[in-house]
Design an enzyme around this catalytic site. Structure first.
Site, short mmCIF file in Angstrom:
data_model
loop_
_atom_site.label_atom_id
_atom_site.label_comp_id
_atom_site.label_asym_id
_atom_site.label_seq_id
_atom_site.Cartn_x
_atom_site.Cartn_y
_atom_site.Cartn_z
N SER A 203 48.41 37.35 39.24
CA SER A 203 49.44 38.08 39.98
C SER A 203 50.80 37.97 39.32
O SER A 203 51.71 38.71 39.66
CB SER A 203 49.51 37.59 41.42
OG SER A 203 49.69 36.19 41.44
N HIS B 217 45.64 43.85 37.50
CA HIS B 217 46.10 43.24 38.74
C HIS B 217 45.78 44.13 39.94
O HIS B 217 46.43 45.15 40.17
CB HIS B 217 47.62 42.99 38.63
CG HIS B 217 48.20 42.28 39.81
ND1 HIS B 217 49.51 42.41 40.19
CD2 HIS B 217 47.64 41.41 40.69
CE1 HIS B 217 49.73 41.66 41.25
NE2 HIS B 217 48.61 41.05 41.57
N GLU C 246 47.63 47.44 38.74
CA GLU C 246 48.69 47.31 37.74
C GLU C 246 48.00 46.87 36.45
O GLU C 246 47.31 45.85 36.45
CB GLU C 246 49.63 46.19 38.22
CG GLU C 246 51.08 46.43 38.06
CD GLU C 246 51.91 45.26 38.60
OE1 GLU C 246 51.40 44.20 39.00
OE2 GLU C 246 53.13 45.42 38.59
N ASN D 113 55.01 42.07 41.85
CA ASN D 113 55.52 40.84 42.46
C ASN D 113 56.97 40.54 42.12
O ASN D 113 57.60 39.73 42.79
CB ASN D 113 54.60 39.67 42.11
CG ASN D 113 53.39 39.69 43.02
OD1 ASN D 113 53.52 39.97 44.21
ND2 ASN D 113 52.23 39.43 42.48
N1 CAA Z 1 38.58 44.23 53.29
C1 CAA Z 1 38.06 45.47 53.32
N2 CAA Z 1 38.54 46.45 54.11
C2 CAA Z 1 39.56 46.16 54.93
C3 CAA Z 1 40.14 44.87 54.98
C4 CAA Z 1 39.61 43.89 54.10
N3 CAA Z 1 40.10 42.65 54.05
N4 CAA Z 1 41.14 44.88 55.89
C5 CAA Z 1 41.20 46.13 56.40
N5 CAA Z 1 40.25 46.90 55.84
C6 CAA Z 1 40.00 48.31 56.08
C7 CAA Z 1 39.47 48.53 57.47
O1 CAA Z 1 38.07 48.45 57.52
C8 CAA Z 1 39.94 49.94 57.77
O2 CAA Z 1 39.08 50.87 57.12
P1 CAA Z 1 38.74 52.27 57.81
O3 CAA Z 1 40.02 52.86 58.28
O4 CAA Z 1 38.11 53.04 56.71
O5 CAA Z 1 37.83 51.93 58.91
C9 CAA Z 1 41.27 50.05 57.03
O6 CAA Z 1 41.25 49.00 56.05
C10 CAA Z 1 42.44 49.85 57.97
O7 CAA Z 1 42.25 48.60 58.62
P2 CAA Z 1 42.72 48.28 60.10
O8 CAA Z 1 42.70 49.53 60.91
O9 CAA Z 1 41.95 47.12 60.59
O10 CAA Z 1 44.18 47.73 59.95
P3 CAA Z 1 45.47 48.39 59.37
O11 CAA Z 1 45.52 49.86 59.55
O12 CAA Z 1 46.56 47.56 59.91
O13 CAA Z 1 45.36 48.15 57.79
C11 CAA Z 1 45.84 46.83 55.90
C12 CAA Z 1 45.17 46.88 57.26
C13 CAA Z 1 45.17 47.85 54.96
C14 CAA Z 1 45.65 45.44 55.35
C15 CAA Z 1 47.35 47.25 56.08
O14 CAA Z 1 47.94 46.41 57.06
C16 CAA Z 1 48.16 47.12 54.81
O15 CAA Z 1 48.14 47.99 53.96
N6 CAA Z 1 48.91 46.01 54.68
C17 CAA Z 1 49.70 45.72 53.49
C18 CAA Z 1 48.80 45.20 52.40
C19 CAA Z 1 49.56 44.90 51.17
O16 CAA Z 1 50.76 45.03 51.02
N7 CAA Z 1 48.81 44.44 50.15
C20 CAA Z 1 49.36 44.01 48.91
C21 CAA Z 1 49.59 42.55 48.97
S1 CAA Z 1 50.32 41.95 47.50
C22 CAA Z 1 49.04 41.72 46.48
O17 CAA Z 1 47.89 41.85 46.79
C23 CAA Z 1 49.41 41.33 45.10
C24 CAA Z 1 49.73 39.95 44.86
O18 CAA Z 1 49.68 39.59 43.69
C25 CAA Z 1 50.22 38.99 45.86
#
Ligand code: CAA
Length: 284
Positions: free
Chosen positions: A119, A140, A152, A190
């Site tokens: 990351s 990434h 990325e 990040n």
């Molecule tokens: N694995 C697989 N699928 C998942 C999941 C997981 N852990 N969590 C949620 N989903 C899927 C659900 O099944 C659902 O799919 P469908 O609509 O097709 O049924 C969809 O995602 C939406 O889920 P929910 O309705 O339960 O919840 P939500 O609408 O609140 O979405 C979320 C959940 C996608 C996590 C959303 O809250 C989101 O986009 N959050 C921000 C995530 C983010 O910023 N990620 C980047 C983090 S930084 C990083 O990763 C890099 C690093 O280096 C730190």
């Protein structure tokens, strides 16, 4: 360069997600981790995700079985001898990544690509421990991998154009969107995300508002899907601290100093969702 066989190292949250999307795209995947129980846990997460897709009518039972059959468990790095690319998603430790890359360099075929899902750690430094820095690249993925569109792609100092192109093509085959960036601390994702999360933690630390209020401002005011403190819990507070330290060390600029409250939580073992407690508490 035609990629067909993939090894994913690390069957945790990121590694299992990467293995799932590779198998869904028809790649042959070896899912590698140190212990069989870790791989079983990763396979259980993949199976659960695919079952949810079957329940929602997006996938047939046959397709689910076929996707799972593309994934083979592996507990030895030697299994990488015939793969076209390795995507390493082990823990964020430069020493561990260097050790893995040094070993892989001697195991994989001479054309094989070595990618890391780090990351924020420098790709160029990881590449330097191998005899093939031109074949080392950053890939990434974002969490949750099956949902997030971005990959990325980070060029190390020596990465070949041909290797970049092969990884970009593979990313598109995974139904993801590749974005090219250069190798500087935190890359783009990040470098921008973590200071925002760190600032949200400072805002809490200085008593400007409650955690719920801080998250509401960013969710409702900026249309972020999660508030920054919820997102920090989701990513893992140890990971957030590690990335802030990488930015702080890498740039030598105090604007990246980690908030003392973040350090305190990590010392307490409050690591977010995965430990059951971070800024919020979670049922386990
Ligand atoms: N694995 C697989 N699928 C998942 C999941 C997981 N852990 N969590 C949620 N989903 C899927 C659900 O099944 C659902 O799919 P469908 O609509 O097709 O049924 C969809 O995602 C939406 O889920 P929910 O309705 O339960 O919840 P939500 O609408 O609140 O979405 C979320 C959940 C996608 C996590 C959303 O809250 C989101 O986009 N959050 C921000 C995530 C983010 O910023 N990620 C980047 C983090 S930084 C990083 O990763 C890099 C690093 O280096 C730190």
């Amino acid at each position: 360069m035609n990629i067909k066989k993939v090894m994913v190292i690390g069957a945790g949250q990121m590694g299992s997600g990467i293995a799932q999307v590779c198998a869904q795209a028809g790649f042959e995947v070896k899912l590698n981790d140190l212990k069989e129980e870790y791989i079983e846990r990763g396979m259980a997460v993949i199976t659960k995700n695919l079952t949810r897709s079957v329940d929602k009518g997006r996938l047939s039972q046959e397709e689910k079985t076929k996707i799972l059959s593309y994934i083979t468990p592996s507990s030895s790095l030697e299994d990488a001898s015939d793969v076209d690319i390795v995507i390493e998603a082990a823990i964020e430790s430069m020493d561990i990544k260097k050790e893995i890359f040094q070993k892989l360099d001697k195991i994989v075929g001479k054309e094989a690509i070595l990618a890391t899902n780090t990351s924020s750690l420098p790709i160029t430094e990881i590449a330097a421990v191998t005899e093939r820095p031109e074949k080392v690249i950053g890939m990434h993925f974002m969490n949750p991998v099956p949902v997030m569109k971005l990959v990325e792609i980070i060029r190390g100092l020596a990465t070949d154009d041909e290797v970049y192109q092969a990884v970009e093509d593979m990313t598109k085959a995974l139904q993801k969107v590749p974005v090219e960036v250069n190798d500087f601390p935190g890359f783009v994702s990040n470098r921008i995300l973590m200071p925002m999360i760190n600032e949200a933690i400072y805002t809490l630390y200085e008593g400007v508002a409650t955690k719920e209020a801080i998250d509401d401002v960013m969710k409702l005011g900026m249309n972020h899907p999660m508030g920054p403190l919820t997102l920090a819990d989701f990513i893992g507070l140890d990971t957030c601290l590690y990335i802030m330290e990488t930015l702080h060390d890498g740039f030598g600029d105090d604007k990246y100093r980690p908030c003392p409250l973040l350090r305190k939580y990590v010392k307490a073992g409050w690591l977010g969702k995965k430990s059951g407690r971070g800024f919020y508490t979670y049922e386990r």
